[in-house]
Design an enzyme around this catalytic site. Structure first.
Site, mmCIF file in Angstrom:
data_model
loop_
_atom_site.group_PDB
_atom_site.id
_atom_site.type_symbol
_atom_site.label_atom_id
_atom_site.label_comp_id
_atom_site.label_asym_id
_atom_site.label_seq_id
_atom_site.Cartn_x
_atom_site.Cartn_y
_atom_site.Cartn_z
ATOM 1 N N LEU A 66 0.818 -1.210 0.000
ATOM 2 C CA LEU A 66 0.000 0.000 0.000
ATOM 3 C C LEU A 66 0.854 1.262 0.000
ATOM 4 C CD1 LEU A 66 -2.729 -1.150 2.548
ATOM 5 C CD2 LEU A 66 -2.859 -1.134 0.049
ATOM 6 N N ASP A 67 2.071 1.178 0.532
ATOM 7 C CA ASP A 67 2.984 2.322 0.520
ATOM 8 C C ASP A 67 4.172 1.978 -0.371
ATOM 9 O OD1 ASP A 67 4.128 4.749 1.033
ATOM 10 O OD2 ASP A 67 4.798 4.273 3.055
ATOM 11 N N PHE A 68 3.908 1.940 -1.673
ATOM 12 C CA PHE A 68 4.886 1.506 -2.676
ATOM 13 C C PHE A 68 5.659 2.728 -3.167
ATOM 14 C CE2 PHE A 68 6.832 -0.225 -6.309
ATOM 15 C CZ PHE A 68 6.626 -1.586 -6.383
ATOM 16 N N GLN A 72 10.753 2.829 0.632
ATOM 17 C CA GLN A 72 10.476 1.518 1.217
ATOM 18 C C GLN A 72 11.411 0.426 0.700
ATOM 19 O OE1 GLN A 72 8.643 1.889 3.584
ATOM 20 N NE2 GLN A 72 6.592 2.652 3.197
#
Length: 278
Positions: A66-68, A72
């Site tokens: 979801l936090d691509f 990350q």
């Protein structure tokens, strides 16, 4: 990401805590990546494709990040690896009609089909693919790519950006075709004459070029001597080049390009070519 060990801790001070020990990676800096060779950037994209395929077919099912975003990920030995899994999800969105399967991004939106089971088809996979396109592929793949590969690379980038029938993790991998074409000879022999000096090296006479594997000189990868000649002929300051016994991850040979050949020293692991002037 390689997991070396973990420890589960449950005490009065720190309840339900899991500590993991993983391999060490370097933070991903996009500006720094754009200054590296295309070959290195292609390797990063190839590792990202492998990650996308795994996420789409993991033992838990299709996984979405979801936090691509670049922050990350880290670089480990030239390959891209995800380091933060806090926002990973295996839940496919439920739906009653196609309008419920609406994906919104800053640049464009997509509507996916709603399956008979009441789930948005391949939403997790498509979300990962489009984020890979907008954060990685669109910057790293086309920039300074070999001209012979650009049509194929454009097809790959467009597939991820448009979500067409080839825009999925199964069909995306460029490994067999792109890697093969890149390592094959695709240059013609130059007319310029060069004198071959075996077991010899030019220690000085460096000049800088971009992209280079050496920050103080011009060190590039080539398929063979013909490609090295073509590169040397393309630089007005190049008067010689040295073949090393080192190769890149694709098997291409590393070559030092020099602006003169005033001093040549013995070196059993290298071969020097000096441009013959009339």
């Amino acid at each position: 990401f390689q997991l070396y060990g973990y420890c589960y801790q449950d005490s009065n001070d720190i309840p339900d805590t899991l500590t993991t020990i993983t391999e060490l990676g370097s933070p991903l800096e996009m500006i720094q990546l754009l200054q590296t060779s295309w070959e290195d950037r292609f390797r990063i994209c190839l590792s990202l494709v492998r990650l996308l395929h795994y996420l789409a077919h993991s033992p838990l099912g299709s996984v979405t990040l979801l936090d691509f975003r670049p922050r990350q990920f880290v670089i480990v030995d030239g390959e891209l690896k995800v380091t933060d899994l806090d926002d990973a999800s295996i839940e496919e969105s439920s739906c009653t009609s196609n309008s419920d399967c609406f994906m919104e991004f800053p640049a464009r939106n997509f509507t996916l089909p709603c399956s008979v089971e009441g789930r948005c088809q391949s939403m997790n996979e498509k979300r990962n693919l489009y984020n890979a396109y907008r954060f990685f592929f669109t910057y790293l793949l086309p920039h300074s790519a070999p001209s012979s590969l650009r049509p194929l690379l454009d097809k790959i980038v467009n597939a991820t950006g448009n979500h067409n029938k080839h825009g999925n993790a199964k069909h995306l991998s460029p490994s067999p075709s792109v890697n093969s074409e890149f390592t094959q000879k695709c240059v013609k022999s130059a007319n310029t004459k060069y004198r071959r000096v075996p077991e010899a090296f030019i220690p000085d006479e460096n000049y800088r070029c971009w992209p280079s594997y050496h920050h103080k000189g011009c060190l590039l990868s080539v398929f063979d001597v013909n490609e090295a000649i073509e590169i040397c002929d393309s630089y007005s300051q190049c008067k010689a080049f040295v073949l090393t016994n080192q190769t890149t991850w694709t098997g291409r040979q590393l070559v030092f390009f020099k602006m003169a050949s005033n001093r040549i020293v013995p070196d059993p692991d290298k071969i020097t070519y000096v441009k013959v002037t009339d």
